[in-house]
Design a protein around this motif. Structure first.
Motif, PDB file in Angstrom:
ATOM      1  N   SER A  17       0.831  -1.210   0.000  1.00 18.80           N
ATOM      2  CA  SER A  17       0.000   0.000   0.000  1.00 18.80           C
ATOM      3  C   SER A  17       0.862   1.255   0.000  1.00 18.80           C
ATOM      4  CB  SER A  17      -0.918  -0.002   1.229  1.00 18.80           C
ATOM      5  OG  SER A  17      -1.814  -1.086   1.178  1.00 18.80           O
ATOM      6  N   ASP A  18       2.003   1.213   0.696  1.00 16.51           N
ATOM      7  CA  ASP A  18       2.894   2.374   0.698  1.00 16.51           C
ATOM      8  C   ASP A  18       3.441   2.650  -0.699  1.00 16.51           C
ATOM      9  OD1 ASP A  18       2.674   3.073   3.386  1.00 16.51           O
ATOM     10  OD2 ASP A  18       4.268   1.699   3.995  1.00 16.51           O
ATOM     11  N   GLU A  19       3.753   1.590  -1.435  1.00 13.01           N
ATOM     12  CA  GLU A  19       4.255   1.784  -2.796  1.00 13.01           C
ATOM     13  C   GLU A  19       3.166   2.336  -3.711  1.00 13.01           C
ATOM     14  OE1 GLU A  19       7.780  -1.551  -3.207  1.00 13.01           O
ATOM     15  OE2 GLU A  19       5.706  -2.231  -3.301  1.00 13.01           O
ATOM     16  N   VAL A  20       1.928   1.912  -3.500  1.00 17.75           N
ATOM     17  CA  VAL A  20       0.809   2.478  -4.265  1.00 17.75           C
ATOM     18  C   VAL A  20       0.669   3.965  -3.945  1.00 17.75           C
ATOM     19  CG1 VAL A  20      -1.684   2.424  -4.651  1.00 17.75           C
ATOM     20  CG2 VAL A  20      -0.418   0.277  -4.425  1.00 17.75           C
ATOM     21  N   ASP A  21       0.792   4.314  -2.675  1.00 19.98           N
ATOM     22  CA  ASP A  21       0.701   5.723  -2.286  1.00 19.98           C
ATOM     23  C   ASP A  21       1.821   6.547  -2.914  1.00 19.98           C
ATOM     24  OD1 ASP A  21      -1.585   5.368  -0.826  1.00 19.98           O
ATOM     25  OD2 ASP A  21      -0.585   5.320   1.130  1.00 19.98           O
ATOM     26  N   TRP A  22       2.992   5.947  -3.004  1.00 18.76           N
ATOM     27  CA  TRP A  22       4.109   6.624  -3.677  1.00 18.76           C
ATOM     28  C   TRP A  22       3.730   6.918  -5.131  1.00 18.76           C
ATOM     29  CZ3 TRP A  22       9.202   3.636  -5.142  1.00 18.76           C
ATOM     30  CH2 TRP A  22      10.081   4.503  -5.817  1.00 18.76           C
ATOM     31  N   GLN A  23       3.099   5.948  -5.776  1.00 18.09           N
ATOM     32  CA  GLN A  23       2.671   6.158  -7.160  1.00 18.09           C
ATOM     33  C   GLN A  23       1.638   7.281  -7.260  1.00 18.09           C
ATOM     34  OE1 GLN A  23       1.282   2.224  -8.142  1.00 18.09           O
ATOM     35  NE2 GLN A  23       3.324   1.483  -8.691  1.00 18.09           N
ATOM     36  N   LEU A  24       0.705   7.314  -6.303  1.00 18.29           N
ATOM     37  CA  LEU A  24      -0.319   8.364  -6.317  1.00 18.29           C
ATOM     38  C   LEU A  24       0.307   9.737  -6.096  1.00 18.29           C
ATOM     39  CD1 LEU A  24      -3.095   6.548  -4.238  1.00 18.29           C
ATOM     40  CD2 LEU A  24      -3.093   6.958  -6.712  1.00 18.29           C
ATOM     41  N   GLN A  25       1.291   9.816  -5.186  1.00 16.24           N
ATOM     42  CA  GLN A  25       1.984  11.073  -4.966  1.00 16.24           C
ATOM     43  C   GLN A  25       2.753  11.492  -6.222  1.00 16.24           C
ATOM     44  OE1 GLN A  25       2.085  13.463  -2.920  1.00 16.24           O
ATOM     45  NE2 GLN A  25       4.028  14.509  -3.340  1.00 16.24           N
ATOM     46  N   SER A  26       3.391  10.538  -6.877  1.00 16.21           N
ATOM     47  CA  SER A  26       4.126  10.838  -8.105  1.00 16.21           C
ATOM     48  C   SER A  26       3.186  11.384  -9.177  1.00 16.21           C
ATOM     49  CB  SER A  26       4.839   9.582  -8.627  1.00 16.21           C
ATOM     50  OG  SER A  26       5.820   9.145  -7.710  1.00 16.21           O
ATOM     51  N   MET A  27       1.981  10.844  -9.247  1.00 17.88           N
ATOM     52  CA  MET A  27       1.004  11.335 -10.219  1.00 17.88           C
ATOM     53  C   MET A  27       0.545  12.747  -9.873  1.00 17.88           C
ATOM     54  SD  MET A  27      -1.224   7.877 -10.858  1.00 17.88           S
ATOM     55  CE  MET A  27      -2.240   8.542 -12.163  1.00 17.88           C
ATOM     56  N   SER A  28       0.406  13.032  -8.587  1.00 16.38           N
ATOM     57  CA  SER A  28      -0.022  14.367  -8.168  1.00 16.38           C
ATOM     58  C   SER A  28       0.997  15.427  -8.582  1.00 16.38           C
ATOM     59  CB  SER A  28      -0.219  14.414  -6.651  1.00 16.38           C
ATOM     60  OG  SER A  28      -1.236  13.518  -6.253  1.00 16.38           O
ATOM     61  N   VAL A  29       2.278  15.057  -8.557  1.00 13.91           N
ATOM     62  CA  VAL A  29       3.335  15.974  -8.974  1.00 13.91           C
ATOM     63  C   VAL A  29       3.496  15.949 -10.490  1.00 13.91           C
ATOM     64  CG1 VAL A  29       5.811  16.474  -8.807  1.00 13.91           C
ATOM     65  CG2 VAL A  29       4.545  15.751  -6.776  1.00 13.91           C
ATOM     66  N   GLY A  30       3.583  14.751 -11.058  1.00 15.70           N
ATOM     67  CA  GLY A  30       3.872  14.590 -12.483  1.00 15.70           C
ATOM     68  C   GLY A  30       2.812  15.178 -13.385  1.00 15.70           C
ATOM     69  N   HIS A  74      16.423   2.078  -4.164  1.00 14.29           N
ATOM     70  CA  HIS A  74      15.164   1.437  -4.551  1.00 14.29           C
ATOM     71  C   HIS A  74      14.294   1.141  -3.333  1.00 14.29           C
ATOM     72  CE1 HIS A  74      15.591   1.023  -8.918  1.00 14.29           C
ATOM     73  NE2 HIS A  74      16.884   1.043  -8.651  1.00 14.29           N
ATOM     74  N   GLU A  75      14.299   2.084  -2.393  1.00 12.11           N
ATOM     75  CA  GLU A  75      13.359   2.048  -1.287  1.00 12.11           C
ATOM     76  C   GLU A  75      12.305   3.133  -1.502  1.00 12.11           C
ATOM     77  OE1 GLU A  75      13.182  -0.133   1.063  1.00 12.11           O
ATOM     78  OE2 GLU A  75      15.068  -1.181   0.663  1.00 12.11           O
ATOM     79  N   VAL A  76      11.175   3.014  -0.805  1.00 11.87           N
ATOM     80  CA  VAL A  76      10.100   3.994  -0.940  1.00 11.87           C
ATOM     81  C   VAL A  76      10.586   5.343  -0.374  1.00 11.87           C
ATOM     82  CG1 VAL A  76       7.741   4.595  -0.287  1.00 11.87           C
ATOM     83  CG2 VAL A  76       8.337   2.206  -0.753  1.00 11.87           C
ATOM     84  N   PRO A  77      10.533   6.411  -1.172  1.00 15.79           N
ATOM     85  CA  PRO A  77      10.997   7.726  -0.693  1.00 15.79           C
ATOM     86  C   PRO A  77       9.900   8.449   0.092  1.00 15.79           C
ATOM     87  CG  PRO A  77      10.354   7.894  -2.981  1.00 15.79           C
ATOM     88  CD  PRO A  77      10.141   6.451  -2.596  1.00 15.79           C
ATOM     89  N   PHE A  78       9.684   7.998   1.312  1.00 16.70           N
ATOM     90  CA  PHE A  78       8.630   8.602   2.137  1.00 16.70           C
ATOM     91  C   PHE A  78       8.886  10.089   2.358  1.00 16.70           C
ATOM     92  CE2 PHE A  78       8.161   4.152   3.611  1.00 16.70           C
ATOM     93  CZ  PHE A  78       6.789   4.011   3.457  1.00 16.70           C
TER      94      PHE A  78
END
Length: 804
Positions: free
Chosen positions: A99-112, A408-412
């Motif tokens: 779930s944390d990796e999915v959230d990382w993807q969602l955050q990346s989309m919010s910026v990208g 290659h860790e989640v950049p919290f």
């Protein structure tokens, strides 16, 4: 071609960074450029790069770089130079298992998406259609960025070099620089066996040699070479009939790296999560060319085995090529792009572990800095001056290993890198630790983030969403609001400027009026283009003795500005950042608590808001400043370390019956947003005082650096304070896109929850035509939230509490 005796700029190093800068400098108006490469272009670490680039990033600044570079590789560079760069626009997939990796993807989309990038979150069925050969067991989703790809590193660098030559840059191969020094006129002398060149600017683009080159000028450049593997398999029969190239797979958990097609073979890159390998700690051999190391299969085997298991079509194939080369890693992983500390007109263009992905755009911004004194992206995270003398050789190696393991860790958000610490503990560090402080490193200083309450471990709590930390911060804020809060703020830079001409020097540097004795002024230091270098508070301790306080990150920047701007003035600049400490006490009970440990007058009539004086605690003098970043009644106390430690103990002990509570930077950030106080995220080199609404701190009755540009500034942005719809689940992380009527018109610079007003607040930069009546939305975790512009701070906008 004969080596010239003079040039405006000399670049040392002919990899992607050096050639990128040589290509961009003439575009910014600097044409008299010489580049020296000791061997052949790209023969250091550039040639063995895998050459991949992705739009997938949570960093707004690096996102801007990626967008430019992909445009350059996918057409612009070939059209301009006629040189083939071998762009493969195959797209990529970043997999998420948790779930944390999915959230990382969602955050990346919010910026990208705010940067105009095409990206989508897709499920396993669609992943399988795009890449039918990957085992998707355990995969939840993938971030699909179809505009990604990879490029031939040598071809790109040669094309940049051709573009540079076409603009008049002179490139000398097989010409090793052997020394750099300054002559009596302050120019740089670059020595080679074929002749010396005198220049105004020198650039260290030495790659794995950059640290050795820096030693010639006694600069301990913070970078370490780490070795990295990628493997190319035998041809894959299943790939032979493919009409289109498969997207790159980024699998951070199972492979700790990436997989892509290399023609009809497979290419596997691994950043192993154990036993990272620093190399050339005594220096990269000068005779090395196209240097590779023997494969270390034992070190990478678990992840290499995972890769073969995840891609069954590779199962029976051998490895036909191993690339095990060195890559530069600064202590925090970010490149070193900008001015070197203490060295005027010496520029770093190195430390770039992802040179193909980040390099050309960063060199464009460096070219703008060198030519115009300004860049068009926030360079804070790349500024070489973010490291000081605390970054010793030992520190550099430990942090480079840490960075390698985190690739290659989640950049919290607010991820805390814990290795090699503490390096600059404050006078109260052990006392704070005894009170369950969780610390962060700020320019080497240990600053408390938050304090773990009883039955809570004092360890970082990471999430892209609201966590248990939310309530802990709320309690710290409530204590400040209702009683009193005490914070160690020793991490601020503390610089004393004195001497007969200190008034003249400072007046020339700042747009605000200098304060009178016993008073203070908030001000900014600008460059000639009117862009903001830093914000500082100036305290006048006496007629010609001033004390400047700014964010710790800007310590070396402030010192360089003060030292380089001096003409013939009689001025002494004394850095007190290590010798002195600082505390702040805030809240309605702060006067009561402070009065119990000092006999010095601190009543409102005797000690007004925005004034300063020396007070005595236990016979020891320290400076008290009547101010509060929290927006409550309060003081800052500054003085020698032993004095500050004593004051801290007295305040904490004496304040216990008045409800005093320790608080940290997370609570401080919440409260400054409620007060509408801009921070380092807003006051950057990208923007001006006009664009940030800071013109009340400008006095045009005197000349100052950047005055003409400030007068004539036509704003491209407008910084606004926003209230954003609160969903109770996520408070955002910065960089999110802002929209008006479906049109992207800006981005968030900083965001956080205001616990005193119970609102989600943010600063953002928007188009100048946006007004308080505009209907806005902000994309947070890839969901749209309603937002509105506030015309005044939501908490005590008239500062009545601070004036009590």
């Amino acid at each position: 071609m004969e080596i010239p005796t003079h040039a405006e700029v000399v670049i040392i190093g002919g990899g992607i960074m050096g050639c990128g800068l040589a290509y961009h400098l003439p575009k910014e108006g600097i044409n008299d450029v010489v580049l020296f490469e000791k061997a052949e272009l790209t023969s250091g670490s550039t040639w063995h790069a895998a050459g991949q680039i992705t739009h997938s990033t949570s960093s707004y600044s690096l996102g801007k770089c990626v967008g430019y570079n992909i445009d350059l590789y996918s057409g612009i560079l070939e059209e301009e130079t006629g040189m083939k760069v071998s762009w493969h626009g195959c797209g990529s997939l970043r997999l998420a298992y948790t779930s944390d990796e999915v959230d990382w993807q969602l955050q990346s989309m919010s910026v990208g998406k705010g940067l105009g990038f095409q990206m989508d979150l897709i499920g396993t069925a669609e992943i399988a259609k795009l890449h039918p050969f990957y085992d998707l067991e355990g995969v939840k989703s993938a971030l699909h960025t179809p505009g990604d790809g990879h490029v031939d590193p040598s071809n790109v660098t040669q094309a940049l070099a051709t573009g540079a030559r076409n603009q008049g840059v002179r490139i000398f191969r097989r010409t090793q620089v052997t020394a750099i020094s300054k002559n009596s006129s302050g120019e740089w002398v670059v020595e080679t066996p074929k002749g010396n060149v005198i220049c105004k600017h020198v650039v260290n683009a030495g790659g794995t040699y950059a640290k050795q080159i820096a030693e010639w000028t006694d600069y301990n450049l913070p970078t370490t070479s780490m070795s990295h593997h990628y493997f190319v398999t035998e041809q894959v029969s299943a790939f032979k009939d493919l009409n289109t190239e498969l997207p790159v797979i980024r699998d951070d958990r199972e492979i700790s790296g990436y997989f892509r097609m290399e023609q009809k073979s497979g290419l596997i890159g691994i950043y192993e999560k154990l036993n990272p390998n620093p190399v050339w700690l005594e220096g990269c051999p000068w005779e090395a060319e196209n240097e590779l190391f023997e494969a270390d299969y034992d070190r990478v085997f678990p992840w290499l085995e995972n890769a073969f298991n995840r891609i069954p079509v590779l199962a029976d194939l051998g490895i036909r090529r191993v690339v095990h080369g060195a890559i530069s890693h600064p202590p925090d992983g970010n490149p070193l792009i900008g001015p070197a500390p203490n060295l005027e007109n010496y520029w770093c263009c190195c430390g770039t572990q992802i040179g193909i992905g980040w390099g050309p755009a960063l060199t464009r911004e460096l070219a703008r800095l060198m030519a115009h004194g300004k860049s068009d992206i926030n360079m804070r995270e790349f500024d070489p001056r973010r490291f000081g003398s605390f970054a010793t050789d030992k520190y550099q190696v430990i942090k480079a290993k840490e960075d390698y393991l985190l690739r290659h860790e989640v950049p919290f958000p607010n991820f805390n890198r814990l290795e090699a610490r503490p390096v600059r503990p404050s006078a109260t560090y052990d006392l704070l630790k005894d009170n369950n402080a969780v610390f962060e490193e700020v320019y080497g200083h240990e600053r408390p983030r938050w304090f773990a309450p009883q039955n809570t471990e004092p360890n970082d709590i990471y999430s892209f969403r609201r966590s248990g930390l939310h309530d802990i911060i709320a309690e710290e804020v409530r204590a400040v609001q209702n009683h009193a809060g005490l914070m160690d703020i020793s991490a601020f830079s503390k610089i004393e400027v004195s001497g007969n001409d200190s008034n003249r020097l400072l007046s020339r540097l700042i747009p605000n009026r200098l304060p009178e004795p016993g008073r203070m002024r908030l001000t900014h230091l600008l460059n000639n283009s009117g862009r903001i270098e830093l914000e500082a508070t100036v305290f006048c301790l006496s007629g010609s003795r001033y004390y400047l306080v700014c964010a710790a990150f800007f310590e070396q920047r402030l010192l360089d500005i003060l030292n380089f701007a001096r003409e013939s003035e009689n001025v002494t600049v004394n850095n007190l950042s290590d010798e002195w400490g600082a505390l702040t006490i805030n809240g309605p009970k702060s006067r009561t608590i402070l009065s119990e440990i000092t006999n010095s007058p601190i009543s409102n009539s005797e000690f007004n808001w925005l004034t300063l004086r020396e007070i005595e605690i236990d016979g020891l003098l320290l400076w008290a400043f009547r101010m509060s970043y929290a927006g409550e009644l309060g003081w800052e106390l500054h003085g020698p370390r032993s004095t500050i430690r004593n004051a801290f103990q007295k305040l904490l002990s004496g304040g216990s019956r008045n409800g005093i509570k320790l608080y940290g930077s997370f609570a401080m950030n919440s409260m400054r947003l409620e007060k509408g106080y801009m921070g380092a995220g807003e006051l950057t080199n990208e923007v001006t005082l006009v664009e940030t609404g800071q013109m009340r701190f400008v006095d045009f009755n005197h000349k100052f650096i950047g005055d003409l540009a400030t007068r004539n500034n036509i704003p491209k942005y407008r910084c606004v304070l926003l209230e954003i719809e609160n969903d109770g689940k996520s408070d955002g992380n910065g960089g999110e896109a802002i929209y008006s009527s479906g049109r992207q018109i800006g981005s968030i610079s900083s965001i956080g929850f205001g616990h005193r007003v119970n609102k989600l607040l943010a600063f953002g930069f928007v188009s100048p035509d946006i007004t308080t009546e505009s209907k806005l939305e902000v994309r947070i975790m890839n969901e749209m939230r309603i937002a509105s512009i506030l015309d005044k701070p939501p908490y005590d906008p008239q500062n009545l509490l601070q004036k009590m």
